[in-house]
Design a protein around this motif. Structure first.
Motif, short mmCIF file in Angstrom:
data_model
loop_
_atom_site.label_atom_id
_atom_site.label_comp_id
_atom_site.label_asym_id
_atom_site.label_seq_id
_atom_site.Cartn_x
_atom_site.Cartn_y
_atom_site.Cartn_z
N UNK A 38 0.86 -1.18 0.00
CA UNK A 38 0.00 0.00 0.00
C UNK A 38 0.90 1.24 0.00
N UNK A 39 1.35 1.61 -1.19
CA UNK A 39 2.24 2.76 -1.33
C UNK A 39 1.43 4.05 -1.23
N UNK A 40 2.02 5.04 -0.58
CA UNK A 40 1.36 6.33 -0.34
C UNK A 40 2.43 7.41 -0.17
N UNK A 41 1.96 8.67 -0.11
CA UNK A 41 2.75 9.79 0.39
C UNK A 41 4.08 10.07 -0.26
N UNK A 42 4.20 10.09 -1.61
CA UNK A 42 5.50 10.41 -2.21
C UNK A 42 5.89 11.86 -1.97
N UNK A 43 7.18 12.09 -1.71
CA UNK A 43 7.72 13.44 -1.50
C UNK A 43 9.12 13.50 -2.11
N UNK A 44 9.38 14.53 -2.88
CA UNK A 44 10.70 14.76 -3.47
C UNK A 44 11.41 15.85 -2.69
N UNK A 63 6.00 5.93 1.21
CA UNK A 63 5.79 4.96 2.27
C UNK A 63 5.08 3.72 1.74
N UNK A 64 5.42 2.58 2.33
CA UNK A 64 4.61 1.37 2.24
C UNK A 64 3.86 1.35 3.56
#
Length: 282
Positions: free
Chosen positions: A13-19, A29-30
């Protein structure tokens, strides 16, 4: 516009990508595994376990990261050491879910019940001095949160409502004047994570709908990114010019042979730059 798959299915359950340039690129996050994933320039992926839940994260101005964990927050220092902060609540049926930083360096993260009980969640704010307060109650599935380029408005999804909300914002009064920007029809999916580009467009992951939609500040859809999986969870801008849209997806509740690319990271050429990630000042 179509997104390209750039990793294998590396998350449940991948979420919340940030560069962030402080990290040298992308983190996400997983969530239900409690892991933070990092994408290196050569395409390799590293994984770090931070707790039972890894809900959301943002860079810290002093280096490292602030992380929403199961029932509160944790601070990662520049050397990688991790310090959990005191739990915000003791109800084991409720967990953190998604968040973001405001223009004044305060980190927000919202909660939800594991069984998605209506109104069981809230939106919390962690201030740089370590104090925590609830700023919005009665939330069901607290999701995407990001500010307009000028910082005067904030966009927010309580997924269960099907609506993308907009607030007025200033440092003293915080989030006020909640109203609906747009609504996603139930048969088209639900609004999940979101990000905002440098021109003020709001890019919303439409979970169960296999899309990311760009909304204008007036609430009209003017761009759609199509993905080959239904459970599209969140998006962020990254890359050297911040013009690449990175998109996370989920395998939650899918059979092993269902939608093989689900859980992968995708990327689209957005044609517009994003905003640098706002940092936590604590």
């Amino acid at each position: 516009m179509r997104a390209e798959q750039i990793t294998d299915p590396v998350a449940y359950h991948a979420e919340g990508p940030v560069w962030s340039a402080r990290w040298g690129g992308l983190r996400w996050v997983d969530m239900l595994a409690g892991d933070v994933l990092s994408l290196a320039a050569d395409g390799t992926i590293s994984r770090r376990h931070v707790g039972e839940i890894a809900a959301a994260l943002r860079p810290r101005s002093r280096g490292g990261a602030v992380i929403g964990v199961e029932r509160g927050f944790a601070l990662e220092d520049a050397d990688g050491s991790l310090t959990p902060l005191p739990e915000v609540w003791d109800d084991h049926g409720v967990r953190m879910n998604d968040g973001g930083c405001d223009p004044h360096g305060r980190f927000y993260c919202g909660s939800m019940a594991y069984d998605e009980t209506a109104g069981a969640g809230a939106l919390y704010r962690l201030d740089p001095d370590g104090s925590v307060r609830a700023v919005l109650d009665g939330v069901t599935v607290s999701n995407g949160l990001e500010w307009s380029p000028d910082g005067d408005r904030a966009y927010y999804n309580d997924t269960a409502t099907g609506r993308i909300a907009v607030f007025d914002y200033d440092e003293k009064d915080g989030l006020t004047g909640r109203r609906t920007l747009a609504e996603v029809p139930a048969d088209e999916g639900v609004p999940d994570g979101l990000t905002v580009d440098a021109r003020g467009g709001i890019w919303v992951a439409v979970n169960r709908g296999g899309q990311v939609r760009r909304y204008t500040p007036a609430g009209a859809v003017d761009e759609v990114v199509e993905l080959p999986v239904r459970q599209v969870t969140a998006c962020t801008f990254g890359g050297e010019r911040l013009d690449e849209l990175f998109i996370t997806t989920s395998r939650e509740r899918l059979a092993p042979d269902e939608e093989p690319p689900a859980g992968s990271l995708f990327r689209a050429r957005a044609g517009v730059p994003g905003l640098p990630a706002r940092e936590f000042a604590g």
